[in-house]
Design an enzyme around this catalytic site. Structure first.
Site, PDB file in Angstrom:
ATOM      1  CE  LYS A   1      36.736  39.095  -3.498  1.00 17.17           C
ATOM      2  NZ  LYS A   1      36.398  37.789  -4.099  1.00 17.17           N
TER       3      LYS A   1
ATOM      4  CG  ASP B   1      26.375  39.617  -2.096  1.00 16.46           C
ATOM      5  OD1 ASP B   1      25.345  39.050  -2.492  1.00 16.46           O
ATOM      6  OD2 ASP B   1      27.234  40.105  -2.857  1.00 16.46           O
TER       7      ASP B   1
END
Length: 473
Positions: A386, A252
């Site tokens: 999420k 990421d």
């Protein structure tokens, strides 16, 4: 059938006349285009087709992309993928054939969309998100969406949400806000990943990531500038101390220098913040992901070290003391998953100290039942949302409402397997989450979310509100 009979049968004469009159009143320079757009508005939109395909996420692993058609246009969505699936979250359907994409292909999920979900949704109004999502849940019939696949259902849910916004002729974040009953859009504080560790990097750092939060910015645009500048100053610090190889990045976008302790990572991040001059405006967050190194009731902080000393095998009480010391020595505002996902007792004790935001990720898995328990037991005070862990837009809105009613913070989060779809940016603004975790200010699929937030802020103009010091809203 004659033309006149056709016009009469479908009652088109009056609609055409109204459109022409409207064009005349508007004194439009392009009456044909004006009349065409006017006629489109006169017809309610319905879903006419849903088509899916397999694409690759940011790790080169298959995921699902959907195109949902209405008589107003085509609306695309793709879903992120987690590195692993917890037992309490919705099921990501994969083929399991090791000979194709190492078992990670999603052709079954794609087929479910093209053959089952499409048939169920054709003819539905795209603005009725609850009914669309419920229709897919009813079609699946399983608690964790394992029949159709949460990846299939979520992709369609997001695409339908975009179609609903287009039908209402409002921005996506405004449509989601309407669905949730909120009226004020809030630009979230970004939690930029700057150092990656845990199982997502090749260094010996046990925690998953170290983040910076520009809470002292006045606007999101300024927060992004602070994040980018700090990131590049950190690159210089790492180059000086560890060499250029330390500036390689994780999945990421966080740097992966050869460090082994949390303090070592915090020290270089603090040095980078100091070089920017933003000392009083940037807080630090730690994503621990303690489940990764929990063995029984102990925590092995050397689980990645080839030469273990045996000195970093800690009890839950030891971990609490470690976090207390870190909060004293560094400007830490948030700690994510400080304990194992089933270590409710130590999570509760640490949260009760009130030292910082305590975020539940693996502890909660965006699961309403886990969230309800955590609220009851005061095991954390912030939700890491999420969306693919829960599977529909409607359910994501509902769990955020649960968190907000408990006066929790909310962090809308990326996954390690991302796409360029920036839906979570609009979602964070719409729900007034206050925080977004989309990775480093680096890598296209991460920056896509931050750039979308810039666009939203510009669109809102004087009405734009940045969460800033009120990041836990």
């Amino acid at each position: 059938m004659s033309v006149q009979e056709y016009l009469d049968k479908h009652m088109l004469s009056r609609k055409i006349e109204d459109a022409v009159n409207a064009a005349v009143r508007a004194k439009t320079p392009d009456p044909v285009l004006f009349i065409s757009n006017n006629m489109k508005k006169a017809v309610s939109s319905v879903i006419t087709k849903v088509k899916a395909r397999q694409i690759l996420d940011s790790r080169g692993i298959p995921t699902v992309e959907v195109e949902l058609y209405t008589n107003k246009g085509v609306f695309r969505a793709s879903v992120p993928c987690g590195d692993s699936t917890g037992m309490y979250e919705a099921v990501e359907l994969r083929d399991g054939d090791k000979g194709t994409y190492l078992g990670n292909a999603v052709t079954k999920a794609v087929k479910n969309i093209n053959e089952k979900i499409s048939e169920a949704l054709v003819g539905m109004d795209p603005t009725v998100q609850l009914q669309i999502d419920q229709a897919m849940i009813d079609l699946d019939k399983t608690e964790k969406k394992s029949e159709l696949g949460a990846n299939a259902i979520l992709a369609v849910s997001i695409a339908a949400c975009r179609a609903g916004a287009a039908e209402k002729e409002v921005p996506l974040y405004k449509h989601i806000a309407d669905l949730s009953g909120k009226t004020n859009a809030i630009l979230p504080v970004p939690a930029f990943t700057v150092i990656s560790g845990g199982k997502h990097s090749g260094n010996s750092l046990p925690v998953q990531d170290i983040m910076i939060l520009p809470t002292g910015a006045v606007r999101f645009e300024e927060a992004l500038q602070m994040g980018s500048e700090t990131y590049h100053h950190l690159k210089a610090v790492i180059t000086e101390k560890y060499g250029a190889n330390g500036c390689n990045v994780g999945e990421d976008g966080g740097f992966v220098p050869d460090i082994s302790s949390v303090r070592e990572g915090l020290d270089i991040v603090r040095e980078a913040i100091g070089r920017t001059g933003y000392n009083d405006k940037i807080k630090i967050g730690i994503g621990v992901a303690a489940t990764e190194f929990c063995i029984g009731t102990k925590y092995d902080l050397e689980f990645k070290s080839p030469n273990k000393s045996g000195q970093n095998f800690k009890s839950g009480e030891d971990m609490i003391q470690m976090y207390k010391d870190l909060c004293i020595d560094y400007p830490i505002a948030s700690i994510e998953d400080p304990f194992d996902k089933e270590d409710w007792e130590h999570s509760k004790r640490f949260c009760g100290l009130g030292l910082c935001q305590v975020v539940g990720d693996d502890l909660l898995m965006s699961n309403p039942k886990r969230i309800e328990r955590a609220i009851h037991e005061s095991a954390c005070n912030s939700l890491l949302l999420k969306i693919n862990q829960i599977g529909t837009v409607t359910e994501a809105v509902d769990v955020v409402k649960m968190a907000k009613e408990a006066h929790w913070g909310v962090v809308v989060s990326q996954r390690f397997g991302e796409t360029n779809d920036c839906f979570i940016a609009d979602l964070a603004v719409a729900l007034g989450a206050g925080q977004i975790k989309a990775g480093a200010p680096c890598r296209g699929e991460r920056v896509a979310k931050y750039n979308q937030l810039l666009r939203i802020e510009q669109e809102l103009s004087d009405q734009a509100v940045y969460a800033g010091e009120d990041w836990r809203l």
